[in-house]
Design an enzyme around this catalytic site. Structure first.
Site, PDB file in Angstrom:
ATOM      1  N   ASP A 222       0.766  -1.273  -0.029  1.00 51.79           N
ATOM      2  CA  ASP A 222      -0.025  -0.036   0.027  1.00 51.79           C
ATOM      3  C   ASP A 222       1.023   1.239  -0.027  1.00 51.79           C
ATOM      4  OD1 ASP A 222      -2.419   1.261  -0.136  1.00 51.79           O
ATOM      5  OD2 ASP A 222      -2.356   1.310   2.258  1.00 51.79           O
ATOM      6  N   SER A 246      -6.909   5.487  -0.476  1.00 50.54           N
ATOM      7  CA  SER A 246      -7.080   4.357  -1.084  1.00 50.54           C
ATOM      8  C   SER A 246      -8.507   3.956  -1.214  1.00 50.54           C
ATOM      9  CB  SER A 246      -6.231   3.162  -0.455  1.00 50.54           C
ATOM     10  OG  SER A 246      -4.905   3.438  -0.492  1.00 50.54           O
ATOM     11  N   GLN A 296      -4.498  -0.980  -7.667  1.00 54.74           N
ATOM     12  CA  GLN A 296      -5.227   0.221  -6.457  1.00 54.74           C
ATOM     13  C   GLN A 296      -5.921   1.151  -7.421  1.00 54.74           C
ATOM     14  OE1 GLN A 296      -3.276   3.136  -3.591  1.00 54.74           O
ATOM     15  NE2 GLN A 296      -3.709   1.113  -2.521  1.00 54.74           N
TER      16      GLN A 296
END
Length: 305
Positions: A222, A246, A296
């Site tokens: 991430d 996110s 993502q």
């Protein structure tokens, strides 16, 4: 959940030289406590403030899902949606649903909750080891980590152009060491192609549990991903008015990996628009083996006020 590597509120002992303590702290953070059948509690990050780092929630959710699966089956993919920002003031409760157990695959759903409200939904799939047709991408030809400076070292050199809070977060002891390839200048970001590379690893020995290493990879994946979609626009995490988070996050695990050895995170962003940026990533070992892939989409807004 913000993916900014400097924002990642990672466990850090008081002694900044305690490298093994950093790795041990990350392992403690990722391990979840079973409080009932298919119900787990993720520990709070010692010293964490504000929003929970999204990679922490994903890593803990993976550990919870694996608790209900036969040990001979390994996680091969996960798909997570962030709904609310987690709060560092509270632990996270994970509820696991056992959707399917077949001859080769097991699928699980995980709901992460705080104060009775879901903050993340995740689907995960586990597979029994087997042989099959095989091919893989070739690792990009970039300088190795030994030739590069860490983010902390680069921040020291650029301290005058960085907000103090950002500087403090980048330079404080963290279990994940990051070494960017190419330009790194958050205070004065140039306009660049939406492609970048960064080496990272866990500082210290993370032990021999393959599941823990995969959870640590999910945690670190991430970082440095959403920012790729900002590069063509000359903005960074410290740009005035930037709002980022996110929205969803996916990881495909291709093989076992050691997170306490260097991995190259090669990312690109083929599209951004409508206040969102889409990003893809590939993770390679130093000897060129592709061990994981990521994707993502995140929120990237510039607010005038």
């Amino acid at each position: 959940m913000k993916d900014d590597p400097a924002r990642a509120d990672e466990p850090a002992p008081a002694d900044s030289q305690d490298v093994q303590g950093l790795a041990d702290g990350l392992a403690r953070l990722l391990r979840v406590e079973e409080i009932d059948t298919d119900l787990y509690r993720g520990p709070r990050n010692p010293g964490g403030k504000g929003r929970v780092f999204g990679g922490q929630v994903v890593g803990q959710a993976l550990m919870a899902a694996a608790g209900s699966v036969d040990e001979e089956r390994s996680i091969h993919s996960l798909h997570a949606y962030f709904m609310r920002a987690g709060n560092e003031d509270y632990p996270i409760i994970f509820r696991v649903e056992r959707d399917f157990d077949g001859g080769s695959f097991s699928t699980r759903r995980v709901i992460a909750m705080q104060k009775g409200q879901p903050i993340l939904n995740m689907a995960a799939s586990f597979q029994r080891a087997e042989e099959g047709l095989s091919h893989a991408d070739i690792m990009p030809d970039v300088p190795g980590p030994e030739e590069l400076k860490s983010e902390a070292e680069l921040a020291e050199e650029q301290r005058g152009s960085l907000p103090d809070g950002f500087y403090q977060m980048v330079t404080r002891p963290r279990p994940i060491e990051l070494r960017p390839v190419g330009p790194w200048s958050p205070g004065k970001p140039p306009r660049l192609e939406p492609v970048r590379h960064i080496w990272f690893r866990v500082r210290g020995d993370l032990g021999s549990d393959p599941l823990l290493h995969r959870a640590a990879l999910a945690y670190a994946s991430d970082m440095a991903l959403l920012g790729t979609s900002m590069q063509p626009h000359g903005v960074s995490w410290v740009s005035p008015g930037l709002q980022s988070a996110s929205l969803d996050h996916a990881v495909w695990f291709h093989s076992d990996v050691r997170m306490d050895e260097w991995l190259l995170y090669s990312t690109d962003s083929p599209w951004a628009g409508s206040g969102r940026g889409y990003n893809r990533g590939r993770l390679f070992t130093q000897d060129g083996r592709l061990v994981a892939s990521t994707a993502q989409e995140g929120l990237i807004r510039i607010r005038k006020k």
